[in-house]
Design an enzyme around this catalytic site. Structure first.
Site, PDB file in Angstrom:
ATOM      1  CE  LYS A 168      -3.854   1.917   2.703  1.00  0.00           C
ATOM      2  NZ  LYS A 168      -4.632   1.747   3.961  1.00  0.00           N
ATOM      3  CG  HIS A 189      -3.012   5.168   0.320  1.00  0.00           C
ATOM      4  ND1 HIS A 189      -3.029   4.213  -0.672  1.00  0.00           N
ATOM      5  CD2 HIS A 189      -4.149   4.975   1.037  1.00  0.00           C
ATOM      6  CE1 HIS A 189      -4.133   3.494  -0.568  1.00  0.00           C
ATOM      7  NE2 HIS A 189      -4.830   3.934   0.464  1.00  0.00           N
TER       8      HIS A 189
END
Length: 221
Positions: free
Chosen positions: A102, A104
Site C-alpha cells: 500500500k 498511502h
C-alpha cells in the site's frame, strides 16, 4: 483417529468442503477427492472451523505468541482462529499480508499486529510450499520467528512429477526446510478411516477404493 480429527473430517464432508468424484489437482493429478476451505463460507461453518484450528493448536503443545495469515485464505483463517483462541482464554495478536504494498496511509504489506516473538503461520493446505516460504521470509524480515505452520488438511502426497516423485510430501519438505512442525487438523489417513467406518452409507463407501488407490500411488510414508 482422535475424536477431534474424526469430527473435523465428518464436518468437512457434511459441509461439502471435502468432495468426492474426479478432480484435477494443482500438480495435474486426477484425485478422487478435493478439499476447498473457501467453501466454509458462512458464519456458522467458519466459526466451527476456527474452533478446530484453535483446539488443534492448543493440543499441539506448540509455544507461540501470535498468528500470521498469508493472503488470501490465510487472512480469514488467522483472524477467525484468533477469535476462537480468545474464547478459550488465549488472547493473541494476529497479522496478515497484502499481495501488493500500500503506497498511502500506513503503507507496507503487513496488516494487523506487529510481527514479533514466535509466530504460527495459518493456512488451509500446503501444495508447493510457496505461501509458507513467502510467509517465513516476511516474518524473519520483521525480526520475528516462524515457529510452526497450522493447516486444515494434510493430503500426505509425495511432491514432484509422476516419473520423478519425491520421497517426501510437500508438508514434510516444508517441515525439513524450515526446521519447524507442520500441524494439521486432519490428513489423508483420517479421511480414509472415515470412509472405512462409513458402514451402510454406500454413497461414501464407493469412494474408499479410489482413495486407497490414490494413497498407494502418491502417499508419503
Amino acid at each position: 483417529m482422535s475424536n477431534l480429527r474424526q469430527e473435523f473430517i465428518e464436518f468437512s464432508v457434511k459441509a461439502g468442503v471435502i468432495r468426492f468424484g474426479d478432480f484435477v489437482t494443482k500438480a495435474g493429478r486426477n484425485s478422487p477427492y478435493f478439499f476447498n476451505a473457501g467453501l466454509f463460507n458462512d458464519g456458522a461453518n467458519l466459526g466451527k472451523l476456527a474452533a478446530f484450528y484453535a483446539d488443534t493448536l492448543i493440543n499441539s503443545g506448540v509455544e507461540f505468541d501470535m498468528l500470521f495469515g498469508p493472503a488470501y485464505k490465510g487472512i480469514t483463517l488467522a483472524s477467525a482462529t484468533a477469535v476462537a483462541l480468545a474464547a478459550r482464554g488465549r488472547n493473541v495478536p494476529f497479522a496478515y499480508n497484502r499481495k501488493e504494498a500500500k503506497d498511502h496511509g500506513e503503507g507496507g504489506t503487513i496488516v494487523g499486529a506487529e510481527l514479533k516473538g514466535k509466530v504460527v503461520i495459518i493456512d488451509d493446505v500446503i501444495s508447493a510450499g510457496t505461501s509458507v516460504r513467502e510467509s517465513v521470509e516476511m516474518i524473519r524480515a520483521a525480526g520475528a520467528t516462524p515457529c510452526a505452520v497450522l493447516i486444515a488438511l494434510d493430503r500426505m502426497e509425495r511432491s514432484g512429477k509422476d516419473d520423478a516423485l519425491s520421497a517426501h510430501s510437500a508438508v514434510q519438505e516444508v517441515s525439513n526446510t524450515y526446521n519447524m512442525p507442520v500441524v494439521s487438523i486432519g490428513n489423508l489417513n483420517d479421511l480414509f478411516d472415515y470412509l472405512s467406518a462409513a458402514g451402510a452409507d454406500a454413497q461414501l463407501t464407493q469412494y474408499k477404493q479410489a482413495v486407497a488407490a490414490y494413497r498407494d500411488r502418491y502417499g508419503a510414508v
